[in-house]
Design a protein around this motif. Structure first.
Motif, PDB file in Angstrom:
ATOM      1  N   VAL A  58      -4.442   2.571  -6.096  1.00  0.00           N
ATOM      2  CA  VAL A  58      -5.222   3.749  -5.199  1.00  0.00           C
ATOM      3  C   VAL A  58      -5.371   2.774  -3.686  1.00  0.00           C
ATOM      4  O   VAL A  58      -5.314   1.788  -3.868  1.00  0.00           O
ATOM      5  CB  VAL A  58      -7.125   3.232  -5.914  1.00  0.00           C
ATOM      6  N   THR A  59      -5.203   3.868  -3.122  1.00  0.00           N
ATOM      7  CA  THR A  59      -5.369   3.273  -1.506  1.00  0.00           C
ATOM      8  C   THR A  59      -6.424   4.196  -0.644  1.00  0.00           C
ATOM      9  O   THR A  59      -6.585   5.180  -0.620  1.00  0.00           O
ATOM     10  CB  THR A  59      -4.050   3.658  -0.962  1.00  0.00           C
ATOM     11  N   GLN A  93      -4.100  -0.889 -10.168  1.00  0.00           N
ATOM     12  CA  GLN A  93      -3.650  -1.911  -8.344  1.00  0.00           C
ATOM     13  C   GLN A  93      -4.041  -1.335  -6.948  1.00  0.00           C
ATOM     14  O   GLN A  93      -4.157   0.165  -6.692  1.00  0.00           O
ATOM     15  CB  GLN A  93      -2.112  -1.357  -8.779  1.00  0.00           C
ATOM     16  N   ALA A  94      -4.684  -1.683  -7.101  1.00  0.00           N
ATOM     17  CA  ALA A  94      -5.975  -1.130  -4.967  1.00  0.00           C
ATOM     18  C   ALA A  94      -4.856  -1.883  -3.964  1.00  0.00           C
ATOM     19  O   ALA A  94      -4.701  -3.016  -3.739  1.00  0.00           O
ATOM     20  CB  ALA A  94      -6.892  -1.855  -5.053  1.00  0.00           C
ATOM     21  N   LYS A  95      -4.799  -1.437  -2.720  1.00  0.00           N
ATOM     22  CA  LYS A  95      -3.702  -1.109  -1.613  1.00  0.00           C
ATOM     23  C   LYS A  95      -4.542  -0.785  -0.614  1.00  0.00           C
ATOM     24  O   LYS A  95      -4.969  -0.081  -0.668  1.00  0.00           O
ATOM     25  CB  LYS A  95      -2.708  -1.008  -1.705  1.00  0.00           C
ATOM     26  N   GLY A 152       4.117   1.473  -0.397  1.00  0.00           N
ATOM     27  CA  GLY A 152       5.544   1.841  -1.015  1.00  0.00           C
ATOM     28  C   GLY A 152       5.663   1.533  -2.697  1.00  0.00           C
ATOM     29  O   GLY A 152       5.337   1.745  -3.117  1.00  0.00           O
ATOM     30  N   VAL A 153       7.250   1.226  -2.964  1.00  0.00           N
ATOM     31  CA  VAL A 153       7.085   1.252  -4.709  1.00  0.00           C
ATOM     32  C   VAL A 153       6.680  -0.196  -5.020  1.00  0.00           C
ATOM     33  O   VAL A 153       7.203   0.011  -6.420  1.00  0.00           O
ATOM     34  CB  VAL A 153       8.763   1.171  -5.244  1.00  0.00           C
ATOM     35  N   SER A 154       6.728  -1.276  -4.566  1.00  0.00           N
ATOM     36  CA  SER A 154       6.419  -2.265  -5.184  1.00  0.00           C
ATOM     37  C   SER A 154       5.384  -2.390  -5.583  1.00  0.00           C
ATOM     38  O   SER A 154       4.766  -2.847  -6.847  1.00  0.00           O
ATOM     39  CB  SER A 154       6.388  -3.290  -3.534  1.00  0.00           C
ATOM     40  N   ALA A 155       4.316  -1.843  -4.868  1.00  0.00           N
ATOM     41  CA  ALA A 155       2.211  -1.574  -5.511  1.00  0.00           C
ATOM     42  C   ALA A 155       3.157  -0.724  -7.103  1.00  0.00           C
ATOM     43  O   ALA A 155       1.649  -1.321  -8.199  1.00  0.00           O
ATOM     44  CB  ALA A 155       2.001  -0.703  -4.643  1.00  0.00           C
ATOM     45  N   LEU A 184      -1.946   7.853  -9.148  1.00  0.00           N
ATOM     46  CA  LEU A 184      -1.478   7.418  -7.325  1.00  0.00           C
ATOM     47  C   LEU A 184      -3.456   8.295  -7.033  1.00  0.00           C
ATOM     48  O   LEU A 184      -3.143   9.654  -7.228  1.00  0.00           O
ATOM     49  CB  LEU A 184      -0.903   7.640  -6.954  1.00  0.00           C
ATOM     50  N   ILE A 185      -3.783   7.726  -6.131  1.00  0.00           N
ATOM     51  CA  ILE A 185      -4.553   7.881  -5.368  1.00  0.00           C
ATOM     52  C   ILE A 185      -5.085   7.045  -4.278  1.00  0.00           C
ATOM     53  O   ILE A 185      -4.674   6.423  -3.691  1.00  0.00           O
ATOM     54  CB  ILE A 185      -6.609   7.216  -6.184  1.00  0.00           C
ATOM     55  N   ASP A 186      -4.886   7.954  -4.060  1.00  0.00           N
ATOM     56  CA  ASP A 186      -4.380   8.605  -2.079  1.00  0.00           C
ATOM     57  C   ASP A 186      -5.495   8.592  -1.035  1.00  0.00           C
ATOM     58  O   ASP A 186      -7.316   8.637  -1.826  1.00  0.00           O
ATOM     59  CB  ASP A 186      -3.117   9.092  -1.264  1.00  0.00           C
ATOM     60  N   ARG A 187      -5.332   7.850  -0.042  1.00  0.00           N
ATOM     61  CA  ARG A 187      -6.122   8.814   0.863  1.00  0.00           C
ATOM     62  C   ARG A 187      -7.574  10.087   1.039  1.00  0.00           C
ATOM     63  O   ARG A 187      -8.836   9.743   0.535  1.00  0.00           O
ATOM     64  CB  ARG A 187      -6.912   8.922   2.524  1.00  0.00           C
ATOM     65  N   GLU A 188      -6.515  10.812   0.902  1.00  0.00           N
ATOM     66  CA  GLU A 188      -7.650  12.376   0.643  1.00  0.00           C
ATOM     67  C   GLU A 188      -8.386  11.996  -0.803  1.00  0.00           C
ATOM     68  O   GLU A 188      -9.603  12.418  -1.279  1.00  0.00           O
ATOM     69  CB  GLU A 188      -6.841  13.674   0.387  1.00  0.00           C
ATOM     70  N   LYS A 189      -8.055  11.540  -1.775  1.00  0.00           N
ATOM     71  CA  LYS A 189      -8.494  12.023  -3.616  1.00  0.00           C
ATOM     72  C   LYS A 189      -9.489  10.811  -3.046  1.00  0.00           C
ATOM     73  O   LYS A 189     -10.811  10.555  -4.566  1.00  0.00           O
ATOM     74  CB  LYS A 189      -7.369  11.391  -4.698  1.00  0.00           C
ATOM     75  N   LEU A 190      -9.146   9.560  -2.662  1.00  0.00           N
ATOM     76  CA  LEU A 190     -10.294   8.763  -2.802  1.00  0.00           C
ATOM     77  C   LEU A 190     -11.668   9.033  -1.617  1.00  0.00           C
ATOM     78  O   LEU A 190     -12.948   8.624  -2.264  1.00  0.00           O
ATOM     79  CB  LEU A 190      -9.880   7.435  -1.387  1.00  0.00           C
ATOM     80  N   SER A 191     -11.318   9.841  -0.972  1.00  0.00           N
ATOM     81  CA  SER A 191     -12.238  10.204   0.313  1.00  0.00           C
ATOM     82  C   SER A 191     -13.503  11.222  -0.702  1.00  0.00           C
ATOM     83  O   SER A 191     -14.208  11.001  -0.486  1.00  0.00           O
ATOM     84  CB  SER A 191     -11.647  10.949   0.922  1.00  0.00           C
ATOM     85  N   LYS A 192     -12.617  12.296  -2.314  1.00  0.00           N
ATOM     86  CA  LYS A 192     -13.022  13.205  -3.159  1.00  0.00           C
ATOM     87  C   LYS A 192     -14.518  12.279  -3.440  1.00  0.00           C
ATOM     88  O   LYS A 192     -15.521  12.599  -4.338  1.00  0.00           O
ATOM     89  CB  LYS A 192     -12.533  13.916  -3.310  1.00  0.00           C
TER      90      LYS A 192
END
Length: 199
Positions: free
Chosen positions: A168-169, A137-139, A146-149, A188-196
């Motif tokens: 991932v967001t 799921q890409a956001k 939030g929890v909906s994703a 979960l892949i947040d902003r920091e993990k995506l940057s890496k």
């Protein structure tokens, strides 16, 4: 039906045992030959490649080899034209973000497919690695997720009969989303993990 499955498993086990024993005997003989006549590099190289060449006539092995080659090729060719600045991601729309993630995941060794947008049943991308299938799921949002994703991607796991799920967001996740993901085994892949991953 159960008897047939049991018989198939038993036959497969016998094949594995026979192939394993033959492989050990082959390697043992090849090792002895290398010690006896180490100067015959051409013959030794041919004999080392022989099981691989013979294996290509076996359809499952051939498919596995071509799959690995395809994933490696995509991984190498996906390294160009990827944004390296997270702010470029912030400027994308949702569809562009989904398309962008395809080569990002292919660099990680997955075979990625973007779903058809509307009617995707909670999965924006389908990832495959070996026999495993994952839904993503890409956001691409301007606020935290939030929890909906997480709920959407958990539903997609059952629909697509996947082995796991990823959200991932370009932002971060709320504590409630993190907790729900932990309970359901969602990565979960947040902003920091995506940057890496972009490097």
């Amino acid at each position: 039906m159960a008897k047939r499955i049991t018989r198939t498993k038993k036959n497969n086990l016998q094949v594995y045992i026979v192939v394993g024993a033959m492989g050990l005997a082959y390697i043992s003989g090849l090792r002895d030959m290398m010690f006896e006549s180490p100067q015959d590099y051409g013959v030794i190289a041919y004999l080392m490649l022989l099981p691989f060449i013979v294996g290509l006539f076996y359809k499952p092995f051939r498919r596995a080899v071509f799959y690995v080659i395809r994933v490696l090729w995509k991984s190498l060719t996906a390294r160009h034209a990827l944004p390296v600045n997270i702010r470029e991601i912030d400027a994308m729309d949702g569809i562009a973000f989904e398309q962008y993630l395809k080569p990002v995941f292919e660099r990680q060794g997955y075979f990625a497919t973007v779903t058809q947008g509307s009617g995707d049943y909670g999965a924006d991308l389908i990832l495959r690695k070996g026999r495993k299938k994952y839904v993503v799921q890409a956001k691409r949002y301007s606020s935290n997720i939030g929890v909906s994703a997480v709920q959407q991607v958990v539903a997609a796991v059952k629909y697509y009969k996947a082995h796991g799920a990823i959200v991932v967001t370009n932002q971060y996740f709320t504590p409630a989303a993190v907790q729900l993901a932990k309970v359901n085994g969602v990565r979960l892949i947040d902003r920091e993990k995506l940057s890496k991953m972009m490097l």
